[in-house]
Every structure is written in structure tokens, then in C-alpha cells.
Write a protein that holds these residues in place. Sequence first.
Motif, short mmCIF file in Angstrom:
data_model
loop_
_atom_site.label_atom_id
_atom_site.label_comp_id
_atom_site.label_asym_id
_atom_site.label_seq_id
_atom_site.Cartn_x
_atom_site.Cartn_y
_atom_site.Cartn_z
N ALA A 69 0.85 -1.19 0.00
CA ALA A 69 0.00 0.00 0.00
C ALA A 69 0.89 1.24 0.00
N ALA A 70 0.75 2.11 1.02
CA ALA A 70 1.53 3.34 1.05
C ALA A 70 2.85 3.18 1.79
N GLU A 71 3.16 1.96 2.27
CA GLU A 71 4.39 1.73 3.02
C GLU A 71 5.49 1.18 2.10
N VAL A 72 6.62 1.86 2.13
CA VAL A 72 7.77 1.45 1.32
C VAL A 72 8.96 1.24 2.26
N LYS A 73 9.52 0.03 2.25
CA LYS A 73 10.70 -0.28 3.04
C LYS A 73 11.80 -0.80 2.12
N PRO A 74 12.79 0.04 1.81
CA PRO A 74 13.89 -0.41 0.95
C PRO A 74 14.70 -1.50 1.62
N ARG A 75 15.23 -2.40 0.79
CA ARG A 75 16.04 -3.51 1.31
C ARG A 75 17.51 -3.38 0.90
N GLY A 112 13.68 0.13 7.77
CA GLY A 112 13.81 0.93 6.56
C GLY A 112 14.91 1.97 6.60
N GLU A 113 15.72 1.97 7.67
CA GLU A 113 16.85 2.90 7.77
C GLU A 113 18.12 2.23 7.24
N ILE A 114 19.06 3.04 6.75
CA ILE A 114 20.32 2.51 6.23
C ILE A 114 21.11 1.86 7.36
N ALA A 115 21.43 0.56 7.18
CA ALA A 115 22.13 -0.20 8.23
C ALA A 115 23.59 -0.43 7.90
N SER A 116 23.95 -0.52 6.62
CA SER A 116 25.35 -0.71 6.25
C SER A 116 25.62 0.00 4.93
N PHE A 117 26.89 0.38 4.74
CA PHE A 117 27.28 1.14 3.55
C PHE A 117 28.72 0.82 3.21
N ALA A 118 29.00 0.72 1.91
CA ALA A 118 30.38 0.52 1.45
C ALA A 118 30.59 1.26 0.14
N LEU A 119 31.73 1.92 0.03
CA LEU A 119 32.14 2.57 -1.21
C LEU A 119 33.49 1.99 -1.60
N THR A 155 16.59 8.99 5.31
CA THR A 155 17.39 9.13 4.09
C THR A 155 17.35 7.83 3.29
N VAL A 156 17.13 7.93 1.98
CA VAL A 156 17.04 6.75 1.12
C VAL A 156 17.86 6.96 -0.15
N ASP A 157 18.11 5.86 -0.85
CA ASP A 157 18.80 5.94 -2.14
C ASP A 157 17.86 6.48 -3.21
#
Length: 275
Positions: free
Chosen positions: A92-98, A121-128, A147-149
Motif C-alpha cells: 500500500a503506502a508503506e515502502v521499506k527499501p532492502r 527501513g533505515e540505512i544499516a550498512s554502507f560501502a564505497l 534518508t534513502v537511495d
Amino acid sequence: MSLSENVLRVSVAGLVAACLAVPTGTAMRAAAAGFDARYAVQATGIEIGQAALSLESMAEGLRTRFVFESGAMLGLVQPSLTRMDGIARVRAAEVKPRSFEATYSREDRIRDIGIRYGADGEIASFALTKGGRVRVSRVPDGLGSGTVDPLAAILRARAWLGQAVEGDELDLKVFTGRKRYDAHVRYLGSTQITQRGDSKAAHRVALQYRVAQELDEDTGKLVPERGGAQREIEIVVSADGRYLPLRASGSFDGWPLTAELLEECEAPPGCATPH
């Protein structure tokens, strides 16, 4: 800032915003079938690149992909290739990025981005990774809640627009892995456009955005962007229940830039031409 960076930024932001729609009722079911679309990107009327945007339902969730490839132009634009791939749960109106993965390639460098989200739905890990070497391996401080991609931002805005009326607005915080943007979306209402000789009912969306922070790859910290210019893109999407991006246009540092739909297919199976 080079023209090539402007072109890349505009193309990504414009086509992402162009995916915004108002999917309700039977229209939501039509949109859920997915699409695979190809675009010509022009600066001052000269084609400088091609882009592809697709949306497809999978067992893991809704998969969104974006590709932009530019060639050299009179020594002003360097060849570049951008690929983005994101998966999110949408109910529905809920979006949770994976997850979100991106590759930014130029002649002299390649950067790979990897983002994973937690259950909230919050950023848990990041790598560049740059040139095969991991430069940043933790979530930068100060990204802020929500914050989202860029691809998750598409889905967040679509869900919001399901309840929006003309004049409604939405603020988004978008992190590409290199820069963090403040984005402001406004629904402008319905319109009629002519494309390739066909008259089409459509919706208009305005996107304003500016760079708020930039990632320092040496320290892994976000650095505030001072005096970043605010830019605006107007986007037109189809009003036939698919909400297919048809056209995006804006002016950036005096360079008119447009993205125009060339081909669209259902996904799956998607278009036969590679992207």
C-alpha cells in the motif's frame, strides 16, 4: 563542476523523478505489471547519451533499475556509465527499501556503492569501493533518519502521490553513495502532450533539488555543501494507468537538457535491446 557531472546528475534526478505517479485502484494493478523504458538524453538539442529505467515485481520485492550512458561531446562531456539497482518491499503506502547497488564509471575511475537497510527501513550498512579498493566501510554520520537511495525515493514518492492532490508537496533526503541531496517534489496536475505524433493524457511533476552534503572518501564523513545551486526539473508521466515517464526537461548552468521516451516494453520480459 564539469558539464559531464551536471549531465549525469540531471539525468539521474530527472528520470528518477519522472517515475513519479498516482497509482491507485486499478491503476496500481496496472503499474504492478512493471515496465522497461529507454530514453534519449540531449543537451542543447544534441544527443549526448541514452538512459533506461525499469520497474519489475519479484519475490524479494519491487526491483527498480536505472542505467545512463553518455559519450564524449566536443571535449566537454566525458564518456560515463551509471548503473543503479534497488529492491524494496512495497505494501500500500508503506515502502521499506532492502538494498541498493550502484556503479559510477568514467575513463579514469570506477566507484561501486553498496547499501543495505534494516527492518525499520533505515540505512544499516554502507560501502564505497574505488578501483577495487574499499574506501568507506561504514554508514557516514549525519545522514539523518528517513534518508534513502534514489531508487527507493521513487517508490516513496509514488506512494505519497497515491494520496496527493494538485499542489501537494513532499520533501525527500536522497543519498547516492557520494552525495546527499535535499529534494522537494510538487504535483502540478494533469496535462495533454504530443509525442511521436500521438496525443497523450499525462501528469506533471516538478522536482527541485540541491546538494546538501558530499562524502569525503578519505575520512568517510559527510561534508556540508556550501552555496549549492538549486535546480528544477519538470517531468511528464503517462495518465493511462502505467504512469510511464514520457519526458523530463530542465536548464542547468545555461545548458538546456531533456530526456525523451524512445521505447517502452512490459517487464518482464522487458525490451529486446540491451541496456
